[in-house]
Design a protein around this motif. Structure first.
Motif, PDB file in Angstrom:
ATOM      1  N   ALA A 178       0.826  -1.209   0.000  1.00 22.07           N
ATOM      2  CA  ALA A 178       0.000   0.000   0.000  1.00 22.07           C
ATOM      3  C   ALA A 178       0.862   1.263   0.000  1.00 22.07           C
ATOM      4  CB  ALA A 178      -0.923   0.003   1.212  1.00 22.07           C
ATOM      5  N   LEU A 179       1.973   1.208   0.711  1.00 20.01           N
ATOM      6  CA  LEU A 179       2.866   2.366   0.798  1.00 20.01           C
ATOM      7  C   LEU A 179       3.472   2.687  -0.560  1.00 20.01           C
ATOM      8  CD1 LEU A 179       4.055   4.316   2.986  1.00 20.01           C
ATOM      9  CD2 LEU A 179       6.045   2.784   3.041  1.00 20.01           C
ATOM     10  N   GLY A 180       3.850   1.659  -1.315  1.00 16.96           N
ATOM     11  CA  GLY A 180       4.424   1.886  -2.638  1.00 16.96           C
ATOM     12  C   GLY A 180       5.624   2.801  -2.581  1.00 16.96           C
ATOM     13  N   GLU A 181       5.585   3.855  -3.393  1.00 18.83           N
ATOM     14  CA  GLU A 181       6.700   4.813  -3.443  1.00 18.83           C
ATOM     15  C   GLU A 181       6.587   5.899  -2.379  1.00 18.83           C
ATOM     16  OE1 GLU A 181       3.435   6.808  -5.729  1.00 18.83           O
ATOM     17  OE2 GLU A 181       4.142   4.763  -5.414  1.00 18.83           O
ATOM     18  N   PHE A 182       5.514   5.897  -1.588  1.00 17.51           N
ATOM     19  CA  PHE A 182       5.364   6.889  -0.534  1.00 17.51           C
ATOM     20  C   PHE A 182       6.447   6.707   0.534  1.00 17.51           C
ATOM     21  CE2 PHE A 182       0.417   7.035  -1.034  1.00 17.51           C
ATOM     22  CZ  PHE A 182       0.563   7.631  -2.266  1.00 17.51           C
ATOM     23  N   SER A 183       6.826   7.794   1.151  1.00 17.92           N
ATOM     24  CA  SER A 183       7.758   7.750   2.285  1.00 17.92           C
ATOM     25  C   SER A 183       6.949   7.572   3.566  1.00 17.92           C
ATOM     26  CB  SER A 183       8.557   9.047   2.351  1.00 17.92           C
ATOM     27  OG  SER A 183       9.336   9.090   3.520  1.00 17.92           O
ATOM     28  N   LYS A 184       7.362   6.630   4.423  1.00 18.64           N
ATOM     29  CA  LYS A 184       6.617   6.360   5.657  1.00 18.64           C
ATOM     30  C   LYS A 184       6.423   7.609   6.506  1.00 18.64           C
ATOM     31  CE  LYS A 184       7.843   1.508   6.552  1.00 18.64           C
ATOM     32  NZ  LYS A 184       8.446   0.586   7.547  1.00 18.64           N
ATOM     33  N   ASP A 185       7.479   8.422   6.623  1.00 18.67           N
ATOM     34  CA  ASP A 185       7.405   9.567   7.532  1.00 18.67           C
ATOM     35  C   ASP A 185       6.561  10.710   6.985  1.00 18.67           C
ATOM     36  OD1 ASP A 185       9.158  10.356   5.544  1.00 18.67           O
ATOM     37  OD2 ASP A 185      10.698  11.110   6.893  1.00 18.67           O
ATOM     38  N   LYS A 186       6.066  10.551   5.762  1.00 15.78           N
ATOM     39  CA  LYS A 186       5.191  11.575   5.172  1.00 15.78           C
ATOM     40  C   LYS A 186       3.806  11.010   4.853  1.00 15.78           C
ATOM     41  CE  LYS A 186       8.838  14.444   3.122  1.00 15.78           C
ATOM     42  NZ  LYS A 186       9.908  13.889   3.954  1.00 15.78           N
ATOM     43  N   THR A 187       3.486   9.862   5.464  1.00 12.89           N
ATOM     44  CA  THR A 187       2.243   9.162   5.132  1.00 12.89           C
ATOM     45  C   THR A 187       1.441   8.848   6.385  1.00 12.89           C
ATOM     46  OG1 THR A 187       3.347   8.131   3.226  1.00 12.89           O
ATOM     47  CG2 THR A 187       1.283   7.121   3.987  1.00 12.89           C
ATOM     48  N   VAL A 188       0.136   9.008   6.287  1.00 12.76           N
ATOM     49  CA  VAL A 188      -0.755   8.578   7.368  1.00 12.76           C
ATOM     50  C   VAL A 188      -1.763   7.593   6.812  1.00 12.76           C
ATOM     51  CG1 VAL A 188      -0.526  10.713   8.692  1.00 12.76           C
ATOM     52  CG2 VAL A 188      -2.383  10.485   7.043  1.00 12.76           C
ATOM     53  N   LEU A 189      -2.171   6.660   7.651  1.00 15.94           N
ATOM     54  CA  LEU A 189      -3.238   5.713   7.308  1.00 15.94           C
ATOM     55  C   LEU A 189      -4.491   6.136   8.062  1.00 15.94           C
ATOM     56  CD1 LEU A 189      -2.867   1.860   7.033  1.00 15.94           C
ATOM     57  CD2 LEU A 189      -4.976   2.912   7.829  1.00 15.94           C
ATOM     58  N   VAL A 190      -5.599   6.237   7.357  1.00 12.32           N
ATOM     59  CA  VAL A 190      -6.868   6.671   7.939  1.00 12.32           C
ATOM     60  C   VAL A 190      -7.833   5.484   7.956  1.00 12.32           C
ATOM     61  CG1 VAL A 190      -8.835   8.230   7.706  1.00 12.32           C
ATOM     62  CG2 VAL A 190      -6.531   9.005   7.072  1.00 12.32           C
ATOM     63  N   GLY A 191      -8.334   5.142   9.149  1.00 14.20           N
ATOM     64  CA  GLY A 191      -9.256   4.022   9.233  1.00 14.20           C
ATOM     65  C   GLY A 191     -10.068   4.040  10.511  1.00 14.20           C
ATOM     66  N   ASP A 192     -11.053   3.163  10.588  1.00 15.43           N
ATOM     67  CA  ASP A 192     -11.955   3.131  11.737  1.00 15.43           C
ATOM     68  C   ASP A 192     -11.565   2.088  12.773  1.00 15.43           C
ATOM     69  OD1 ASP A 192     -14.345   0.642  11.421  1.00 15.43           O
ATOM     70  OD2 ASP A 192     -12.791   0.937   9.919  1.00 15.43           O
ATOM     71  N   ASN A 193     -10.597   1.240  12.446  1.00 13.17           N
ATOM     72  CA  ASN A 193     -10.223   0.147  13.342  1.00 13.17           C
ATOM     73  C   ASN A 193      -8.952   0.514  14.105  1.00 13.17           C
ATOM     74  OD1 ASN A 193      -8.960  -2.416  14.259  1.00 13.17           O
ATOM     75  ND2 ASN A 193     -10.675  -3.367  13.215  1.00 13.17           N
ATOM     76  N   TYR A 194      -9.078   0.649  15.423  1.00 10.60           N
ATOM     77  CA  TYR A 194      -7.940   1.097  16.232  1.00 10.60           C
ATOM     78  C   TYR A 194      -6.769   0.129  16.147  1.00 10.60           C
ATOM     79  CZ  TYR A 194      -5.207   2.591  20.268  1.00 10.60           C
ATOM     80  OH  TYR A 194      -4.190   3.008  21.084  1.00 10.60           O
ATOM     81  N   PHE A 195      -7.061  -1.152  16.082  1.00  9.12           N
ATOM     82  CA  PHE A 195      -5.976  -2.145  16.099  1.00  9.12           C
ATOM     83  C   PHE A 195      -5.394  -2.371  14.701  1.00  9.12           C
ATOM     84  CE2 PHE A 195      -8.614  -2.951  19.810  1.00  9.12           C
ATOM     85  CZ  PHE A 195      -7.651  -2.929  20.801  1.00  9.12           C
ATOM     86  N   ALA A 196      -6.249  -2.613  13.710  1.00 13.52           N
ATOM     87  CA  ALA A 196      -5.759  -2.920  12.369  1.00 13.52           C
ATOM     88  C   ALA A 196      -5.234  -1.685  11.650  1.00 13.52           C
ATOM     89  CB  ALA A 196      -6.859  -3.573  11.533  1.00 13.52           C
ATOM     90  N   ASP A 197      -5.873  -0.535  11.876  1.00 14.43           N
ATOM     91  CA  ASP A 197      -5.492   0.678  11.152  1.00 14.43           C
ATOM     92  C   ASP A 197      -4.523   1.556  11.944  1.00 14.43           C
ATOM     93  OD1 ASP A 197      -7.164   0.021   8.975  1.00 14.43           O
ATOM     94  OD2 ASP A 197      -8.901   0.800  10.054  1.00 14.43           O
TER      95      ASP A 197
END
Length: 235
Positions: free
Chosen positions: A174-193
């Protein structure tokens, strides 16, 4: 957390939803096959380990053992219904033969009212977007039918991969070419997301579900997300 350039979204209960989920779908199919069962009778089966995302540490090779996705899941549910005394083995198998067609019916799938406007805002503000979802094999078609393809050049769907979220392998895809330190994951699941993203080295935003864990970066609705991302960058 510094500059945020990329946002990866979950789908279920984040961007959209199915109007009835597994328990109610199974209940519908049983009733259509002349078997009446309550949600309370069915729920222990549909909330058990019948899906690959029930254990995200397990590979699909280990879970499916060479069988088809729907053959496995529908078979697991049918077996559970019979073992729990909800109905006979024959009735369970007959009802679950219709599970794939019913669950994939596009009429049941919806977006939240604030989804497309929020995605449009984020795109106009220069964010790069991606999607990662633990989902059925038909998910890509469902998402495109809902208009999400216009916003997500990269959709990573667990049924097309070897692991479920939050396994690092699918998050890496999912991250692909994105840099981890410039990326956020948005989701409704506290544990998985949320915890999954943080352990992977990304930022995370919890949305929609009650924030019972008191997580710092939380939006009750998706329309609050653009302003929250700006506040996160000032930390």
């Amino acid at each position: 957390m510094g500059t945020i350039k990329n946002v990866i979204f979950d789908f279920d209960m984040t961007l959209g939803f199915r109007t009835t989920m597994w328990t109610d779908t199974v209940k519908e199919l049983l009733l259509e096959n002349n078997v009446y069962a309550t949600s309370e009778q069915i729920r222990p089966v549909t909330h058990g380990g019948v899906y690959p995302w029930s254990d995200p540490t397990k590979s699909h090779a280990d879970f499916f053992k060479g069988k088809d996705w729907w053959e496995t899941v529908a078979g697991n549910i049918a077996e559970g219904l019979a073992e729990n005394g909800v109905c006979s083995d024959l009735d369970a198998k007959k009802a679950m033969a219709g599970l794939r067609e019913r669950f994939c019916d596009k009429r049941y799938w919806k977006l939240f009212p604030d989804t497309l406007d929020t995605l449009e805002t984020l795109t106009n503000e220069g964010y790069s977007l991606a999607l990662v979802s633990n989902h059925i094999p038909e998910a890509r078609e469902i998402f495109n039918n809902l208009g999400l393809g216009a916003y997500f050049p990269r959709m990573v769907i667990s049924s097309e991969e070897e692991y479920e979220k939050p396994h690092p392998e699918i998050l890496t895809k999912a991250l692909g070419e994105f840099s981890k330190d410039k990326t956020v994951l948005v989701g409704d699941n506290y544990f998985a997301d949320v915890l999954g993203a943080i352990q992977f080295g990304m930022g995370a935003v919890l949305v929609r579900k009650p924030n019972v864990n008191g997580y710092n970066y939380y939006c009750k609705t998706l329309e609050e997300l653009p302003s929250l991302l700006k506040r996160m960058q000032k930390k």
